[in-house]
Design an enzyme around this catalytic site. Structure first.
Site, PDB file in Angstrom:
ATOM      1  N   THR A   1      39.232  33.141  45.463  1.00 21.85           N
ATOM      2  CA  THR A   1      40.315  32.168  45.344  1.00 21.85           C
ATOM      3  C   THR A   1      41.305  32.668  44.297  1.00 21.85           C
ATOM      4  OG1 THR A   1      38.720  30.430  45.860  1.00 21.85           O
ATOM      5  CG2 THR A   1      40.836  29.725  44.944  1.00 21.85           C
ATOM      6  N   SER A   2      40.756  33.136  43.178  1.00 17.84           N
ATOM      7  CA  SER A   2      41.547  33.830  42.159  1.00 17.84           C
ATOM      8  C   SER A   2      40.592  34.708  41.356  1.00 17.84           C
ATOM      9  CB  SER A   2      42.249  32.822  41.246  1.00 17.84           C
ATOM     10  OG  SER A   2      43.012  33.508  40.280  1.00 17.84           O
ATOM     11  N   GLY A   3      40.368  35.916  41.819  1.00 15.05           N
ATOM     12  CA  GLY A   3      39.573  36.873  41.042  1.00 15.05           C
ATOM     13  C   GLY A   3      38.129  37.059  41.447  1.00 15.05           C
ATOM     14  N   SER A   4      37.627  36.295  42.407  1.00 14.74           N
ATOM     15  CA  SER A   4      36.177  36.288  42.636  1.00 14.74           C
ATOM     16  C   SER A   4      35.629  37.491  43.403  1.00 14.74           C
ATOM     17  CB  SER A   4      35.754  34.996  43.339  1.00 14.74           C
ATOM     18  OG  SER A   4      35.723  33.944  42.415  1.00 14.74           O
TER      19      SER A   4
ATOM     20  N   LYS B   1      27.758  36.709  50.689  1.00 17.87           N
ATOM     21  CA  LYS B   1      27.711  35.724  49.595  1.00 17.87           C
ATOM     22  C   LYS B   1      27.169  34.394  50.104  1.00 17.87           C
ATOM     23  CE  LYS B   1      31.095  33.894  46.172  1.00 17.87           C
ATOM     24  NZ  LYS B   1      32.534  33.976  45.802  1.00 17.87           N
TER      25      LYS B   1
ATOM     26  N   SER C   1      33.334  35.099  41.141  1.00 19.66           N
ATOM     27  CA  SER C   1      32.127  34.365  41.473  1.00 19.66           C
ATOM     28  C   SER C   1      31.240  35.116  42.470  1.00 19.66           C
ATOM     29  CB  SER C   1      32.483  32.988  42.032  1.00 19.66           C
ATOM     30  OG  SER C   1      33.163  33.122  43.271  1.00 19.66           O
TER      31      SER C   1
END
Ligand SMILES: *[C@@H]1O[C@H](CO)[C@@H](O)[C@H](O)[C@H]1NC(C)=O
Ligand SMILES: *[C@@H]1O[C@H](CO)[C@@H](O)[C@H](O)[C@H]1NC(C)=O
Ligand SMILES: *[C@@H]1O[C@H](CO)[C@@H](O)[C@H](O)[C@H]1NC(C)=O
Ligand SMILES: *[C@@H]1O[C@H](CO)[C@@H](O)[C@H](O)[C@H]1NC(C)=O
Ligand SMILES: *[C@@H]1O[C@H](CO)[C@@H](O)[C@H](O)[C@H]1NC(C)=O
Ligand SMILES: *[C@@H]1O[C@H](CO)[C@@H](O)[C@H](O)[C@H]1NC(C)=O
Ligand SMILES: *[C@@H]1O[C@H](CO)[C@@H](O)[C@H](O)[C@H]1NC(C)=O
Ligand SMILES: *[C@@H]1O[C@H](CO)[C@@H](O)[C@H](O)[C@H]1NC(C)=O
Ligand SMILES: *[C@@H]1O[C@H](CO)[C@@H](O)[C@H](O)[C@H]1NC(C)=O
Ligand SMILES: *[C@@H]1O[C@H](CO)[C@@H](O)[C@H](O)[C@H]1NC(C)=O
Ligand SMILES: CC(=O)N[C@H]1CO[C@H](CO)[C@@H](O)[C@@H]1O
Ligand SMILES: CC(=O)N[C@H]1CO[C@H](CO)[C@@H](O)[C@@H]1O
Length: 553
Positions: free
Chosen positions: A214-217, A112, A193
């Site tokens: 971080t939360s869901g990426s 990424k 993301s």
């Protein structure tokens, strides 16, 4: 940064689907069977490399050709590594010499575009403010991949700043990389993301890719791209020289087509790092000979005799925003896990409703970002615009036309700057403790402990938020697809298809900290029994295959 579950609330748009699903098989040349790159596993690639059917140079060439074939449609890769061919050639020479450093030797991996490399590639989080910036050395994740023999093929596009800038942007959009699309429906939202990592892995532009969460990426783009994604315990994988949001929540993990491939990549990434002291909390940090074998954890019988929970109250509360095909597939998955020998029990998140009303989670991320962004910027050895903190970053973003302000606003940063205090403030500790309660005793950790379960299940769409608060691990595995006659729905900005025919979704296994080996075992047992990934092919797949490259040379 965060995932949305409110697609059901968005306006539905009628589009007629006319997707046909082409079969993809391997190719035979001179009696040799070449694997198809959309399905190929690490073990297939290793076999081909070992037998001399193809080389790492062939592999890099084939993947680069595939990227070039598809990038102007899907915008999913922002940089190709100009050194990839020469690195592959070295890997080939070593192999010819009898030296294979590990399972990833000569295997191309995409990372990424927020994971830095000390080479010709830019590390930008999708912002023009960081194009041309330089770091003192490789990020530890890039260094670990290289040590394991992998070839870093390039950098993938992402939701800009890992989706921590704007309230009016779209998943997979960055100023530097444009709008990434997913490959299961025209104009499909790639989620985020780690958007480019998800799409690239799903259509075989590399064996696997790294994402950050971080939360869901990691979980969300794996969900909608028909992938396995591992969100490791915070601290299992070093964040050194990864553009941050939050030291308390950020983690780096693999996105791959099979559980076993993801396990191979995690094996290379995990471990203590002098540059990220959260890694000193790894239970085997002082004795790396005790490192778990994540690949050996792939055991077909691993669910037998296990107690597995279902967060029923979360399903009840958020289920009303969740589409019927996802809920139906989830109930079927629970039955299959039971049939695989597990005992299923309720494992409710007791503080879930209270958490939904609470703003401490936002405060923690904002405070961390103010500190952690400034720290990342201070590490740069070349900082083209001399930006040192969030206030300056916002100034740049609001005045640089390609950053698309004000249409893509800076609302998340505005709120952080208005808050003003960072994670060294005395206000930080109580907010963080409140978070730990919602994720811990009132969330996943309490549910596991009270019910004596080894993992808790949710549809992946509903799974990231609570484990994010305590940094506990989650793995997602393909669970199904929206039906062929599903009516298309659009995202809030109106530029991406959120749900539509053949859009994939996954199942999450959530566990205690450092329980990755167990979760990998459960995920493997479920994957091998169901093999949902193979049921639907993307509408768009590159044509170039390994056989074309080898045949041409
Ligand atoms: C191959 O091995 C020999 C003997 O160990 C060594 O001298 C040579 O440098 C190696 N070549 C490569 C390309 O690794
Ligand atoms: C990095 O950015 C510079 C400046 O835009 C560009 O010239 C260069 O090609 C980029 N590197 C890669 C590998 O794309
Ligand atoms: C890491 O180091 C920082 C600063 O040196 C310190 O404040 C923090 O407590 C350490 N964290 C851990 C988990 O050791
Ligand atoms: C590793 O050793 C250090 C120094 O002795 C100690 O502070 C730390 O707690 C140990 N870590 C673990 C996970 O045992
Ligand atoms: C879990 O929550 C559901 C839905 O709110 C409820 O029906 C069930 O009784 C709860 N289970 C336990 C064991 O508390
Ligand atoms: C944070 O948690 C505390 C303690 O429960 C609570 O009083 C406060 O209102 C919360 N803050 C926000 C912004 O929700
Ligand atoms: C964090 O806040 C403290 C106290 O206001 C301040 O001294 C420090 O410069 C801030 N750090 C960053 C990175 O903004
Ligand atoms: C932002 O830009 C304005 C106008 O150029 C300038 O006055 C201000 O000092 C800048 N603020 C920061 C934090 O760089
Ligand atoms: C969000 O972006 C869209 C598309 O550019 C625009 O129409 C809308 O006005 C923006 N919303 C806000 C609140 O700026
Ligand atoms: C889609 O197909 C299913 C199964 O054939 C059917 O039950 C359902 O009513 C259809 N839905 C729509 C919106 O046509
Ligand atoms: C890596 C890359 O950017 N490759 C290609 C993407 O598509 C454009 C337009 O087709 C090419 O010019 C690039 O070389
Ligand atoms: C490699 C690649 O896909 N590059 C694209 C990134 O996004 C910009 C803006 O949309 C395009 O111009 C590039 O071709």
């Amino acid at each position: 940064m965060r995932t949305t579950i409110v697609t059901a609330l968005l306006g539905a748009v009628s589009l007629v689907s006319s997707i046909t699903v082409p079969p993809y098989t391997g190719t035979i040349i001179k009696g040799q069977q070449f694997p198809s790159l959309i399905d190929v596993t690490l073990e297939d690639l290793s076999t081909g490399l070992e037998s001399g059917l193809f080389t790492s140079v062939d592999l890099v060439t084939a993947y680069m050709d595939r990227i070039n074939e598809i990038n102007s449609t899907l915008h999913l890769v922002t940089e190709l590594n100009p050194d990839a061919l020469s690195i592959a050639s070295q890997a080939d020479a070593m192999r010819a010499n009898g030296t294979v450093v590990g399972p990833l030797h000569g295997i191309p991996i995409l990372i990424k575009n927020n994971i830095a490399t000390a080479d010709a590639m830019n590390n930008t989080a999708g912002s023009f403010s960081l194009v041309g910036s330089e770091v003192p050395r490789d990020s530890t994740m890039a260094a670990n991949l290289r040590k394991a023999g992998a070839v870093i093929l390039g950098k993938t596009n992402l939701s800009q700043w890992a989706n921590y800038r704007s309230d009016n942007s779209s998943n997979g959009w960055s100023a530097y990389g444009g709008q990434t699309y997913a490959a299961y429906y025209p104009g499909q939202d790639p989620s985020g993301s780690s958007s480019g990592s998800g799409v690239a892995s799903s259509i075989g532009l590399s064996l696997a890719a790294l994402g950050t969460e971080t939360s869901g990426s990691i979980l969300s783009p794996s969900d909608v791209n028909n992938l396995v994604g591992i969100k490791p315990t915070v601290g299992l994988t070093s964040r050194y020289l990864v553009i941050p949001i939050s030291e308390h929540q950020d983690t780096i993990g693999p996105m791959a087509r099979t559980v076993k491939d993801a396990a191979y990549v995690l094996q290379a990434l995990a471990g203590p790092d002098q540059y990220d002291n959260y890694t000193s909390a790894i239970p085997w940090a002082n004795d790396t000979s005790a490192k778990p074998d994540y690949v050996a954890a792939c055991d077909y019988n691993s669910l037998a005799g296990k107690r597995i929970g279902v967060a029923r109250n979360v399903l009840e509360i958020w289920g009303r925003y969740t589409d019927a095909p996802v809920l139906d597939a989830f109930e079927e998955a629970v039955s299959q896990i039971e049939a695989a020998g597990a005992t299923i029990v309720d494992a409710n998140f007791t503080a879930f409703e209270a958490w939904q009303e609470d703003g401490n989670g936002t405060l923690v991320l904002q405070a961390d970002f103010l500190s952690n962004l400034a720290n990342y910027l201070s590490e740069l050895t070349e900082n083209p615009y001399g930006i040192e903190n969030l206030a300056e970053e916002r100034n740049f973003t609001q005045s640089f036309p390609a950053e698309a302000y004000p249409s893509r606003d800076t609302a998340v940063w505005d709120s952080a700057l208005e808050q003003g205090w960072n994670n060294t403030s005395p206000k930080f500790w109580p907010a963080y403790q409140q978070n730990l309660y919602y994720g811990g005793e009132g969330g996943i950790l309490g549910a596991l402990a009270r019910t004596n379960t080894s993992a808790v299940l949710l549809p992946t769409q509903l799974s990231p938020s609570i484990p994010a608060l305590v940094g506990s691990p989650v793995i997602t595995v393909p669970m199904g697809f929206y039906p062929a006659n599903w009516t298309v729905t659009m995202n809030a900005r109106g530029n991406l298809v959120s749900t539509g025919p053949h859009v994939p979704f996954g199942l999450s296994f959530m566990g205690a900290k450092w329980s990755e080996a167990d979760l990998i075992g459960f995920a493997y047992a479920y994957e091998q029994r169901t093999r949902h990934r193979e049921e639907v092919q993307p509408y768009l797949v590159p044509n170039i295959e390994l056989a074309d490259v080898v045949g041409a040379s």
